[in-house]
Enzyme design. Sequence first.
Site, short mmCIF file in Angstrom:
data_model
loop_
_atom_site.label_atom_id
_atom_site.label_comp_id
_atom_site.label_asym_id
_atom_site.label_seq_id
_atom_site.Cartn_x
_atom_site.Cartn_y
_atom_site.Cartn_z
N ASN A 1 0.83 -1.21 0.00
CA ASN A 1 0.00 0.00 0.00
C ASN A 1 0.86 1.25 0.00
O ASN A 1 0.59 2.23 -0.72
CB ASN A 1 -0.90 0.01 1.24
CG ASN A 1 -2.02 -1.01 1.17
OD1 ASN A 1 -2.32 -1.56 0.12
ND2 ASN A 1 -2.64 -1.25 2.31
N ARG B 1 -4.95 1.77 -13.17
CA ARG B 1 -3.56 1.88 -12.74
C ARG B 1 -2.98 0.56 -12.26
O ARG B 1 -3.57 -0.15 -11.46
CB ARG B 1 -3.43 2.92 -11.62
CG ARG B 1 -1.99 3.24 -11.25
CD ARG B 1 -1.92 4.33 -10.22
NE ARG B 1 -2.16 5.64 -10.80
CZ ARG B 1 -3.16 6.44 -10.45
NH1 ARG B 1 -4.01 6.06 -9.51
NH2 ARG B 1 -3.30 7.62 -11.00
N HIS C 1 -15.09 3.56 -14.64
CA HIS C 1 -14.91 2.75 -13.44
C HIS C 1 -16.17 1.98 -13.08
O HIS C 1 -16.21 1.25 -12.09
CB HIS C 1 -14.49 3.68 -12.28
CG HIS C 1 -14.02 2.98 -11.05
ND1 HIS C 1 -14.75 2.95 -9.87
CD2 HIS C 1 -12.90 2.27 -10.81
CE1 HIS C 1 -14.08 2.26 -8.97
NE2 HIS C 1 -12.96 1.84 -9.49
N TYR D 1 -12.35 -9.55 -1.87
CA TYR D 1 -12.99 -8.26 -1.63
C TYR D 1 -14.45 -8.46 -1.27
O TYR D 1 -15.15 -9.29 -1.86
CB TYR D 1 -12.92 -7.38 -2.88
CG TYR D 1 -11.55 -6.91 -3.29
CD1 TYR D 1 -10.40 -7.37 -2.64
CD2 TYR D 1 -11.38 -6.01 -4.34
CE1 TYR D 1 -9.15 -6.94 -3.03
CE2 TYR D 1 -10.13 -5.56 -4.73
CZ TYR D 1 -9.01 -6.04 -4.08
OH TYR D 1 -7.77 -5.62 -4.46
N HIS E 1 -15.04 -3.40 0.36
CA HIS E 1 -14.98 -2.70 -0.93
C HIS E 1 -16.35 -2.22 -1.41
O HIS E 1 -16.43 -1.43 -2.35
CB HIS E 1 -14.36 -3.64 -1.97
CG HIS E 1 -13.90 -2.96 -3.22
ND1 HIS E 1 -14.54 -3.13 -4.43
CD2 HIS E 1 -12.87 -2.12 -3.47
CE1 HIS E 1 -13.92 -2.42 -5.36
NE2 HIS E 1 -12.91 -1.79 -4.80
#
Length: 859
Positions: free
Chosen positions: A62, A424, A454, A487, A611
Site C-alpha cells: 500500500n 492503474r 470505473h 474483496y 470494498h
Amino acid sequence: MPSKIEKKQAAAKLRKPPRDFSYTQNRELSWLRFDNRVLDEAFDETVPLFERLKFVSIFESNLDEFLMVRVGGLSDLAELKKQPVDNKSNMTASEQVDAVMAEMPGLLTRWESIFKSIEGKLDTLGVHRAHIDSLTPEERTFVTRYFQAYVSPVISPLVIDPRHPFPNLRNGALYLACGLDGATDEESLLGLIEIPASMNRVVEIPSPTGTYSYILLEDVILACLDSCFGSYKPLDRALIRVTRNADIDPDGEGVEEEEDYRQHMKRILKKRLRLQPVVLAVSGSLEKATLKTIRKALELSRRSVFTCDIPLDLGYVFGIEGKIPEHLRNELLFTPFKPQPNPTIDMTRSIREQVLQHDKLLFYPYEAMNPFLDLVHEAAYDPECISLRITLYRVAKQSRLCESLIDAAENGKEVTVLMELRARFDEQNNIEWAERLEEAGCTVIYGSEGFKCHSKICQLTYREGMALTRLTLLGTGNFNEKTAKLYSDFMLMTAHPGIGEDANLFFRNLSLGNLRGDYRFLGVAPVGLKPLIMRGLDREIQRALAGEPARVFFKLNSLTDREVIDKIAEASCAGVRVDMIIRGISCLKPGVSGKTENVHVRSIVGRFLEHARVYAFGVDSDMVYLSSADMMTRNTEHRVEIAFPVLDPTCRALVHEYMGMQLQDNVKARSLTSDGTWVPVECAEGEKPFNSQEALLERAYRNAEAAAQQRAQEKERVAEEAIQDEVEHGAAAKPEAVAAPPVNEPEAAAEPAMEKAPEPATATPEPAAEAKPASAPDPQPTTPKVQEFQATVIEPEPAPAPAPQPEPQVTKPVSETSARRDKPAGKTKAIERHRPGRVRIGLGLIGLGLKTLITGKTK
C-alpha cells in the site's frame, strides 16, 4: 485608499465565502492513518501468525503505491511557483509532502519492528528464513553451489566509474549496491547488481522433516559477493530499491497520428519505469560516501532516503504460504473458507429464468461468483441471446468471464466490451485481454478522454419471438474472479425493465462518447451521481427540520469530495443522524461541536477488503443504492460511475442486515475521533465481542446448508408425489417431473433463509479443509427491516411522474410451469409468458361462430 489588489481580494471574499477547515483534514495524512490500521492487524495476536506477516506485506505494498501515485504527483506540483491549495486542509503541495515525510519514519520503525517479531516467532515454530551471517556450514555449502550453478551465469555486475555512467534503476526493482576498493590508486568505485526478476526469489534450503527453511535470492548473492567483481573488493553492501513517480496521465500526451490507443498506452507505460524518483529504500549498511553517490545520481534529498534492517519488497511472503508444513497450517493460517452458493439460486436450473422471476443479490466473497459466470457462459450458447455488453476495469489474468465473451463472439453474438486501459497497474493485463477479445470478433471500445470508466455493468439481451428481454448485472466491484474471493462486494442481477432501459441507454451513450446522459433509475457520473446524493441528503434535512426522524448511512472506501462533506455537515446541523463506515480516507472529522456532532464514522479492516459502496437514506432505509463510486471528486466528477437502486424487498433486506452487522462490529471496527485519529470500538458492559466478517462467514455456511436441505426435501416431496400418482393411476411418472421440481416453489422456500438465518447445522462441509469458522452470535439489525417499506428512487429535479415499482419477476400459474418442464433451460418463448386477454378470446369465439354459420363446419 485600498489598492486595486486589495479591492479584488475583498470582492473575491464576497463572491465566495472562506472555507471552514474546522471539521476537515488532509487527505494524505488520513491515508497514512488508514495504512497504519492495516498494520494494526499485524499486531493483533488473535490473528494467526502467518496471516499477520501477510498484513505486514500488504502495508508495504500500500505504501509503495501511495508514494508512487500521491507523493509522486504532489512532488511534481511542489515544483510549481504557484502551487494549488488543498481544499480540506489549506495546505500547499510542498507542505503536504513535508507532512507526509515527517510521518514516515515512525511508520517504518513500527513496520520493521513487527516484521522482526513475527519472523522470530515463525522461526521457533519451524518456518525459518536463513540470514547470511548465521548460515551453518552445510547451508553455506548449499548456497555457494546454488550461486555458482544458477545465479552467477544470470547476473551482470556493473562497476560505475567516469567511463560507465550511473544506470537507470527501474522502478521497484531490487539492486545490490556496494562500494569497491580497486587494485589501483583510483578512488572508491560503486558496484551494482540487479537482482534478476526472472528467477525465483525464494530459494528453499534442505531442512529437517516438518520444517521449512529458505533464503532470499538477494541474500544468496550477498553471501557470494566477494567473487562478483573480480579484482575489486567490496567495502560495504546493501540492498536498494527506488520508488519512482508513477502518476502518469495517459491523456496528457496526445495519441500520435496512425497510432491506436493500445499502442499509445504501451508507450506511456514504459515511461513509468524511468520517471522521477520519489524515495530510496536501503536495507543494509553503506558508507556515507557510497550512499551519497547513489543519492546524488538519483537527485534525492536526505529526507527521501529510508533505511531499514529487513528485506525490501515483502511480496515474496505470499509465495511461501503454500510451503508451510501441513501440521502448522491450522495454527498459522486462517481457517480455509470456500465461497458458498447463494441460497436463493439453484445452480441446477437456468440462471436466466431465475433472474426473470426475482432479482438476485450476490455478496462476495461470502457467496461465490459462479451464478454470474454461469449466466454469461449460458448466454454465450443460448440461441435467444443476441448481444452481451460489459464494462471491464480490472480483469483476472486467467479470466473465465473473458473466455465466455470470446465464446459468445465466436458463436455469432454481438459482444461489446468497454475495456478501460487506464486502470492503474493493470494496464498491461487489460491491453492483452483487449487484443484477444478483438481478435475473437468482439467490439472493443475504450473510455472517453479524461474520464476513466470505473462502472461495473453488464447487460444481456434476448429475443423471444417478437419481444426483447434484458438482464442487467451491476456491481460495486470488478468483474474479477480473483478479487471476488478477497474483496467484500455486492452484485445485483435484475430483469427490472426500467433499470434495463437505463442500462441500454448507458451503453449507447458510451459508444457515442456522450457522458451527459439522462437516466431515470441509475445515478451516472460525471453528471448524475453527485446530484443524486445531494437530493437524498436534502430530503433528510427537510425531514429533520420538520421535526421528523431523519437518518443517512454511507459505506465507502474514501470520503474526500468537499461538496459532499459540506452537505453532510449541513445535515448534521439540521439534526440528521449520519452513520458512515469508511475503510480508508475520511477528510471529514466527526463529533466537532456545532458542525458534525451527529456524524459517526467507523472503519473496518479485517480478513477481507471492505470494498462495497452503499448509500441509504431514511430511518427505514427506503432509498438504498449500491455503487461503484466513492465520494471522491475523482469519482463524482472525473470518472464514469454508476449508482443503482435496490428495489426488490428481499435484496434490500439483505443490504439492510449487512449494514446492521457492520455497525454492530466491536472487534475489527475503529472509530474516528474529532481530532482525526482512530480508536478501537470498545465493548459495552455485558456486550459480547462481535466480528462482522466472521459472522458473515458463519451465516454464509448456514444459509447454504439450509437452502440445500430445503431443495433436497422438495425433491423428495416431488418424488413421493410421483410414486403416489403412479400407485393411484397406474401410470409411470415422467422422469423430468421427478428431476425438475416446480420452478416457483423452491425459490419461495429458499428466500426466507436469508431474511432470518437458521440455526447452525451439525453437518460439517466437505472437505475438512474448508471447515466452518468459529460460531458467532446471530446478528440483529440495528434499524427496522426495510422489506416492510416500499423502495424509493431519487428522481431528478423537477421530478417526473412517480416511478412505477414493477417487480422484476415473472409469475406463472402452476399449470403453465408444469407444462414447460420438458423444455430446455433458456428456451422459453415470450408468447408463452403472456396469456391472451379476454377480448382476444371473445373475438376468437365470435369468429368461430360465424365460420360455423357460413360453412356448417364446427372445426
